[in-house]
Design an enzyme around this catalytic site. Structure first.
Site, PDB file in Angstrom:
ATOM      1  N   TYR A  89      -9.425   2.158   2.829  1.00 14.00           N
ATOM      2  CA  TYR A  89      -9.873   2.676   3.867  1.00 14.00           C
ATOM      3  C   TYR A  89     -10.231   4.286   4.065  1.00 14.00           C
ATOM      4  O   TYR A  89     -11.115   4.543   4.895  1.00 14.00           O
ATOM      5  CB  TYR A  89      -8.768   2.346   4.955  1.00 14.00           C
ATOM      6  CG  TYR A  89      -8.266   1.022   5.134  1.00 14.00           C
ATOM      7  CD1 TYR A  89      -9.106  -0.161   4.793  1.00 14.00           C
ATOM      8  CD2 TYR A  89      -6.995   0.527   5.224  1.00 14.00           C
ATOM      9  CE1 TYR A  89      -8.892  -1.477   5.080  1.00 14.00           C
ATOM     10  CE2 TYR A  89      -6.607  -0.701   4.953  1.00 14.00           C
ATOM     11  CZ  TYR A  89      -7.672  -1.706   5.081  1.00 14.00           C
ATOM     12  OH  TYR A  89      -7.269  -3.192   5.094  1.00 14.00           O
ATOM     13  N   GLU A 124      -3.849  -1.414  11.052  1.00 16.83           N
ATOM     14  CA  GLU A 124      -2.690  -1.186  10.553  1.00 16.83           C
ATOM     15  C   GLU A 124      -2.461  -1.524   9.278  1.00 16.83           C
ATOM     16  O   GLU A 124      -3.013  -2.239   8.920  1.00 16.83           O
ATOM     17  CB  GLU A 124      -1.496  -1.564  11.509  1.00 16.83           C
ATOM     18  CG  GLU A 124      -1.173  -1.119  12.775  1.00 16.83           C
ATOM     19  CD  GLU A 124      -1.323  -2.099  13.682  1.00 16.83           C
ATOM     20  OE1 GLU A 124      -1.897  -3.191  13.816  1.00 16.83           O
ATOM     21  OE2 GLU A 124      -1.205  -1.629  14.926  1.00 16.83           O
TER      22      GLU A 124
END
Length: 147
Positions: free
Chosen positions: A113, A101
């Site tokens: 990411y 998260e």
């Protein structure tokens, strides 16, 4: 810079980075408990003797959950976060998937990411506080196709 495995002996350094990086840092005891768990694996980046970044993953069966990645603000945007993420993913390469998260407003982290192949898989409304913000759930599917 050197990648190292972290243990509870590194809790003071990790705690310092937590305070520099997050509005609600983990407590020292939470860090100790996590570092002692056989399910979690933490990696750090040292610049000479100084811990300048760290990250951890919790592994259950064939799934991984990146618990946190933190980089000293003076060492951001020079590849420390990428080195930590690479160490985590290299260690967990046999897992079916890895998830995490990230704050909706943390675009720099989301781009990092994405560079490693993570995609958005959901939103957790109001997940973070101090300030209140949604969490973007990102997942990297590492499963090998079955024949």
């Amino acid at each position: 810079m050197t990648v190292i495995r972290l243990t509870e002996e590194n809790v003071h350094e990790i705690s310092s980075l937590e305070k520099l990086s997050f509005s609600k840092p983990w407590s020292r005891q939470a860090l100790i408990d996590t570092l002692k768990s056989p399910l979690t694996h933490y990696f750090g980046i040292r610049q000479e003797a100084r811990l300048v970044g760290y990250g951890g993953i919790q592994i259950v069966l064939d799934e991984g959950y990146i618990t946190n990645i933190a980089v000293d603000p003076t060492f951001r945007k020079i590849g420390v976060g990428s080195s930590i993420l690479y160490a985590i993913l290299d260690y967990s390469a046999e897992l079916s998937f890895v998830t995490l998260e990230v704050r909706a407003g943390n675009i720099a982290a989301q781009k990092l990411y994405e560079k490693f192949g993570f995609t958005v898989s959901g939103i957790r409304p109001g997940y973070y506080d101090s300030p209140t913000e949604d969490a973007v759930i990102m997942t990297l599917n590492q499963a090998q196709p079955t024949l």
